[in-house]
Design a protein around this motif. Structure first.
Motif, PDB file in Angstrom:
ATOM      1  N   ILE A 168      86.705 -52.634  21.601  1.00 44.59           N
ATOM      2  CA  ILE A 168      85.624 -53.571  21.322  1.00 44.59           C
ATOM      3  C   ILE A 168      84.729 -52.946  20.263  1.00 44.59           C
ATOM      4  O   ILE A 168      84.218 -51.841  20.442  1.00 44.59           O
ATOM      5  CB  ILE A 168      84.815 -53.883  22.599  1.00 44.59           C
ATOM      6  CG1 ILE A 168      85.710 -54.510  23.667  1.00 44.59           C
ATOM      7  CG2 ILE A 168      83.640 -54.798  22.272  1.00 44.59           C
ATOM      8  CD1 ILE A 168      85.047 -54.641  25.027  1.00 44.59           C
ATOM      9  N   GLU A 169      84.564 -53.640  19.147  1.00 46.75           N
ATOM     10  CA  GLU A 169      83.672 -53.164  18.093  1.00 46.75           C
ATOM     11  C   GLU A 169      82.222 -53.538  18.398  1.00 46.75           C
ATOM     12  O   GLU A 169      81.315 -52.766  18.126  1.00 46.75           O
ATOM     13  CB  GLU A 169      84.076 -53.772  16.746  1.00 46.75           C
ATOM     14  CG  GLU A 169      85.337 -53.173  16.159  1.00 46.75           C
ATOM     15  CD  GLU A 169      85.095 -51.801  15.557  1.00 46.75           C
ATOM     16  OE1 GLU A 169      84.665 -51.721  14.384  1.00 46.75           O
ATOM     17  OE2 GLU A 169      85.332 -50.802  16.253  1.00 46.75           O
ATOM     18  N   GLY A 170      82.033 -54.733  18.930  1.00 45.90           N
ATOM     19  CA  GLY A 170      80.686 -55.183  19.260  1.00 45.90           C
ATOM     20  C   GLY A 170      80.699 -56.640  19.637  1.00 45.90           C
ATOM     21  O   GLY A 170      81.654 -57.364  19.366  1.00 45.90           O
ATOM     22  N   PHE A 171      79.642 -57.083  20.317  1.00 48.67           N
ATOM     23  CA  PHE A 171      79.503 -58.499  20.594  1.00 48.67           C
ATOM     24  C   PHE A 171      78.040 -58.893  20.641  1.00 48.67           C
ATOM     25  O   PHE A 171      77.143 -58.064  20.804  1.00 48.67           O
ATOM     26  CB  PHE A 171      80.245 -58.930  21.864  1.00 48.67           C
ATOM     27  CG  PHE A 171      79.747 -58.331  23.162  1.00 48.67           C
ATOM     28  CD1 PHE A 171      78.585 -58.787  23.775  1.00 48.67           C
ATOM     29  CD2 PHE A 171      80.486 -57.337  23.805  1.00 48.67           C
ATOM     30  CE1 PHE A 171      78.156 -58.260  24.982  1.00 48.67           C
ATOM     31  CE2 PHE A 171      80.065 -56.800  25.012  1.00 48.67           C
ATOM     32  CZ  PHE A 171      78.896 -57.261  25.603  1.00 48.67           C
ATOM     33  N   ARG A 172      77.818 -60.171  20.451  1.00 51.07           N
ATOM     34  CA  ARG A 172      76.482 -60.741  20.490  1.00 51.07           C
ATOM     35  C   ARG A 172      76.542 -62.002  21.335  1.00 51.07           C
ATOM     36  O   ARG A 172      77.363 -62.882  21.102  1.00 51.07           O
ATOM     37  CB  ARG A 172      75.995 -61.086  19.083  1.00 51.07           C
ATOM     38  CG  ARG A 172      74.566 -61.623  18.998  1.00 51.07           C
ATOM     39  CD  ARG A 172      74.269 -61.966  17.541  1.00 51.07           C
ATOM     40  NE  ARG A 172      72.896 -62.349  17.318  1.00 51.07           N
ATOM     41  CZ  ARG A 172      72.420 -63.586  17.423  1.00 51.07           C
ATOM     42  NH1 ARG A 172      73.224 -64.556  17.807  1.00 51.07           N
ATOM     43  NH2 ARG A 172      71.147 -63.852  17.164  1.00 51.07           N
ATOM     44  N   LYS A 173      75.672 -62.075  22.333  1.00 51.71           N
ATOM     45  CA  LYS A 173      75.628 -63.233  23.212  1.00 51.71           C
ATOM     46  C   LYS A 173      74.828 -64.365  22.569  1.00 51.71           C
ATOM     47  O   LYS A 173      74.128 -64.167  21.575  1.00 51.71           O
ATOM     48  CB  LYS A 173      75.005 -62.847  24.550  1.00 51.71           C
ATOM     49  CG  LYS A 173      75.812 -61.844  25.361  1.00 51.71           C
ATOM     50  CD  LYS A 173      75.136 -61.613  26.702  1.00 51.71           C
ATOM     51  CE  LYS A 173      75.913 -60.642  27.569  1.00 51.71           C
ATOM     52  NZ  LYS A 173      75.253 -60.446  28.879  1.00 51.71           N
ATOM     53  N   ALA A 174      74.919 -65.527  23.184  1.00 52.40           N
ATOM     54  CA  ALA A 174      74.205 -66.687  22.660  1.00 52.40           C
ATOM     55  C   ALA A 174      72.687 -66.477  22.673  1.00 52.40           C
ATOM     56  O   ALA A 174      71.970 -67.038  21.843  1.00 52.40           O
ATOM     57  CB  ALA A 174      74.566 -67.931  23.471  1.00 52.40           C
ATOM     58  N   ASN A 175      72.204 -65.646  23.601  1.00 55.05           N
ATOM     59  CA  ASN A 175      70.765 -65.389  23.683  1.00 55.05           C
ATOM     60  C   ASN A 175      70.312 -64.298  22.710  1.00 55.05           C
ATOM     61  O   ASN A 175      69.194 -63.798  22.807  1.00 55.05           O
ATOM     62  CB  ASN A 175      70.377 -65.004  25.109  1.00 55.05           C
ATOM     63  CG  ASN A 175      71.007 -63.687  25.563  1.00 55.05           C
ATOM     64  OD1 ASN A 175      71.723 -63.027  24.805  1.00 55.05           O
ATOM     65  ND2 ASN A 175      70.757 -63.292  26.798  1.00 55.05           N
ATOM     66  N   GLU A 176      71.201 -63.913  21.788  1.00 60.50           N
ATOM     67  CA  GLU A 176      70.949 -62.914  20.741  1.00 60.50           C
ATOM     68  C   GLU A 176      70.960 -61.481  21.256  1.00 60.50           C
ATOM     69  O   GLU A 176      70.636 -60.552  20.521  1.00 60.50           O
ATOM     70  CB  GLU A 176      69.635 -63.205  19.996  1.00 60.50           C
ATOM     71  CG  GLU A 176      69.637 -64.559  19.303  1.00 60.50           C
ATOM     72  CD  GLU A 176      68.423 -64.769  18.417  1.00 60.50           C
ATOM     73  OE1 GLU A 176      67.569 -63.866  18.347  1.00 60.50           O
ATOM     74  OE2 GLU A 176      68.342 -65.838  17.789  1.00 60.50           O
TER      75      GLU A 176
END
Length: 316
Positions: free
Chosen positions: A186-194
């Motif tokens: 996993i490089e990274g993620f961003r949720k809908a809530n930022e």
């Protein structure tokens, strides 16, 4: 490099002119495919270097030009993998800089959550390794990067020199994450809530990866099912794709997108390091890599990713 920030600027280049796409002379196609005009949305840059991407008009994305990536996309548009990659529309110019123009994959999602997974058991090309071996020069900058992550990693000799060889650093770096243990990371993620998560350099075990994925989908089994279905479809196509069996796919990612309506999507992206193999060589993408065989472990990583997601679903 992971960048979690919104890009709200509108491209200053007009791509639609006199009912035809304006294209760069080196595009290599007689005309660009027309698309239904869409209002450009805010585009979230999740992976890549700042300045490498811009929002285009009519639901497109501009990525800084790379000839190798252009050649891959031209081939992929004629391959069975076409539904699993962004549609490609050629090369355009913006402020005297060439860009590859492709679909903005976020266009049809509302406030999406987005994740980048780097696929394969290595993220460097064999060619990079050979070049580093031909010119073995101790690197102080790489030594500093190594000790910043793990002060105990350098050998006695490396500690005395305060430097490491590039080949040593490249191979050591891959052992830190799940790249070598699972064939993806996993490089990274961003949720809908930022809410943004990018610290996965030491996420290595199956349990750690499963926990991170569960965090990304927020324990939503409907989202997991959507991703799992798409990944199984992708695997089936990869196993018969002419493009895939004749290319070393290194440093490529899977882009995961979902939104609050439950829509999900997964696409292959980032082909800057993907190279064609000399004929008649082909890869199965599951055989363990040893120097010289060009195997990248992509399918082995996809197998593991599918298994982990399947285990996140309740038993029926």
């Amino acid at each position: 490099m992971i960048i979690c920030r919104g890009l709200s600027e509108r491209s200053s280049v007009m791509f639609y002119e006199n009912s035809a796409w304006k294209k760069h002379k080196s595009c290599g196609t007689s005309s660009l495919l027309p698309m239904t005009p869409k209002n450009p949305q805010q585009w979230l840059q999740v992976v890549g270097h700042a300045g490498s991407f811009h929002v285009g008009e009519y639901g497109t994305l501009l990525k800084k030009f790379c000839e190798g990536e252009q050649q891959c996309y031209l081939k992929l548009m004629k391959d069975t993998l076409r539904p699993f990659v962004p549609a490609y529309y050629g090369v355009v110019q913006r402020d005297e800089q060439d860009y590859n123009m492709m679909d903005n994959l976020l266009t049809h999602f509302n406030t999406p959550a987005i994740m980048d997974c780097k696929m394969g058991t290595r993220t460097y090309q064999e060619e990079e390794l050979l070049k580093a071996q031909e010119r073995p020069q101790p690197r102080k900058d790489m030594y500093e990067k190594m000790v910043a992550v793990d002060p105990e990693a350098p050998t006695e000799q490396e500690r005395a020199q305060q430097a490491v060889l590039k080949t040593r650093y490249m191979q050591w770096r891959e052992t830190l994450s799940s790249t070598t243990t699972l064939g993806f990371r996993i490089e990274g993620f961003r949720k809908a809530n930022e809410e943004c998560h990018t610290n996965f350099k030491r996420t290595k075990s199956r349990e750690q990866v499963s926990e991170a994925l569960d965090n990304f989908v927020e324990s939503n089994t409907h989202i997991v099912w959507g991703y799992l279905t798409r990944l199984k479809q992708l695997r089936q196509v990869l196993e018969t794709s002419d493009f895939f069996r004749t290319h070393e796919v290194v440093g490529s990612s899977l882009l995961f997108v979902h939104d609050w309506k439950g829509r999900t999507g997964v696409w292959m992206i980032d082909f800057g390091k993907t190279v064609a193999l000399p004929a008649p060589l082909t890869l199965d993408h599951r055989t363990p890599w040893v120097e010289g065989n060009r195997e990248d472990g992509y399918l082995w990583g996809l197998d593991n990713l599918i298994d982990i997601l399947a285990d996140m679903l309740p038993l029926t």
